[in-house]
Design a protein around this motif. Structure first.
Motif, PDB file in Angstrom:
ATOM      1  N   UNK A  32      13.910  -1.785  25.208  1.00  0.00           N
ATOM      2  CA  UNK A  32      14.650  -2.886  25.637  1.00  0.00           C
ATOM      3  C   UNK A  32      14.165  -4.088  24.980  1.00  0.00           C
ATOM      4  N   UNK A  33      15.117  -4.970  24.506  1.00  0.00           N
ATOM      5  CA  UNK A  33      14.348  -6.405  24.063  1.00  0.00           C
ATOM      6  C   UNK A  33      14.439  -7.363  25.070  1.00  0.00           C
ATOM      7  N   UNK A  34      13.042  -7.490  25.303  1.00  0.00           N
ATOM      8  CA  UNK A  34      12.766  -8.615  26.537  1.00  0.00           C
ATOM      9  C   UNK A  34      11.649  -9.870  25.648  1.00  0.00           C
ATOM     10  N   UNK A  35      11.590 -10.847  26.372  1.00  0.00           N
ATOM     11  CA  UNK A  35      10.580 -11.986  25.872  1.00  0.00           C
ATOM     12  C   UNK A  35       9.375 -11.266  25.517  1.00  0.00           C
ATOM     13  N   UNK A  36       8.751 -11.671  24.151  1.00  0.00           N
ATOM     14  CA  UNK A  36       7.499 -11.343  23.851  1.00  0.00           C
ATOM     15  C   UNK A  36       7.471 -10.039  23.089  1.00  0.00           C
ATOM     16  N   UNK A  37       8.749  -9.379  22.963  1.00  0.00           N
ATOM     17  CA  UNK A  37       8.636  -8.234  22.018  1.00  0.00           C
ATOM     18  C   UNK A  37       8.808  -8.693  20.538  1.00  0.00           C
ATOM     19  N   UNK A  38       8.565  -7.643  19.826  1.00  0.00           N
ATOM     20  CA  UNK A  38       8.738  -7.486  18.378  1.00  0.00           C
ATOM     21  C   UNK A  38       9.729  -6.797  18.029  1.00  0.00           C
ATOM     22  N   UNK A  48       3.218  -3.668  29.504  1.00  0.00           N
ATOM     23  CA  UNK A  48       4.437  -2.900  29.973  1.00  0.00           C
ATOM     24  C   UNK A  48       4.740  -1.675  29.260  1.00  0.00           C
ATOM     25  N   UNK A  49       5.280  -1.000  30.101  1.00  0.00           N
ATOM     26  CA  UNK A  49       5.821   0.374  29.093  1.00  0.00           C
ATOM     27  C   UNK A  49       7.075  -0.098  28.270  1.00  0.00           C
ATOM     28  N   UNK A  50       7.196   0.706  27.158  1.00  0.00           N
ATOM     29  CA  UNK A  50       8.085   0.468  26.136  1.00  0.00           C
ATOM     30  C   UNK A  50       9.283   1.267  26.429  1.00  0.00           C
ATOM     31  N   UNK A  51      10.251   0.455  26.836  1.00  0.00           N
ATOM     32  CA  UNK A  51      11.428   1.132  27.156  1.00  0.00           C
ATOM     33  C   UNK A  51      12.384   0.871  26.017  1.00  0.00           C
TER      34      UNK A  51
END
Length: 159
Positions: free
Chosen positions: A86-92, A81-84
């Protein structure tokens, strides 16, 4: 109706490995233990037999649990996914405590993958719930046992 179980690619891989281990190594060993214990005679007073049967019950239960989770899994691969920001599931996410300047990094994962010692927190944890949907440089207030604490999101990685 079953609900989707969110999981990272690594988490699903780890569950599949555990399932394979249970089916190909643990289960056959338990069957052999039961056969060996049966040879000792009277099953009523045979502690080895009862222990092996108990292990078999735990093993079969865990196999069913993993198979159920894998059948309802929704694998989320944030690396695609493109890094926007935004904090979503799976992000660090790296956050800094606004009061103490303590910096902490968390990887937001599924419930089965959570391990606080490795910096992996469950999507259902209070910290993750407070961070989900927020963006880089946002200040969030998270309720902790010590009260409300403000954190600033200083880095969001899709790794």
């Amino acid at each position: 109706m079953s609900t989707q179980v969110p999981m990272t690619v690594k988490g699903a891989e780890a569950l599949r490995e555990e399932l394979n281990e249970l089916k190909t190594v643990v289960r056959p060993r338990i069957v052999a233990d039961i056969a060996s214990a049966r040879e000792h005679g009277d099953l009523k007073e045979n502690a080895e037999y009862h222990a092996a049967r108990e292990q078999q019950g735990f093993c079969e239960g865990r196999i069913q649990e993993i198979e159920a989770k894998l059948s309802n899994v929704q694998i989320i691969d944030v690396t695609k996914m493109p890094n926007t920001g935004k904090v979503i599931f799976g992000t660090t996410v790296t956050i800094v405590n606004c009061d103490t300047d303590d910096e902490t990094t968390y990887h937001i994962v599924g419930e089965d993958e959570a391990d606080i010692k490795k910096g992996k927190i469950s999507i259902g944890s209070p910290i993750a719930r407070g961070l989900i949907g927020k963006s880089l440089d946002d200040v969030v207030t998270i309720t902790t046992p010590a009260g409300n604490v403000e954190f600033e999101i200083i880095e969001v990685q899709y790794i």
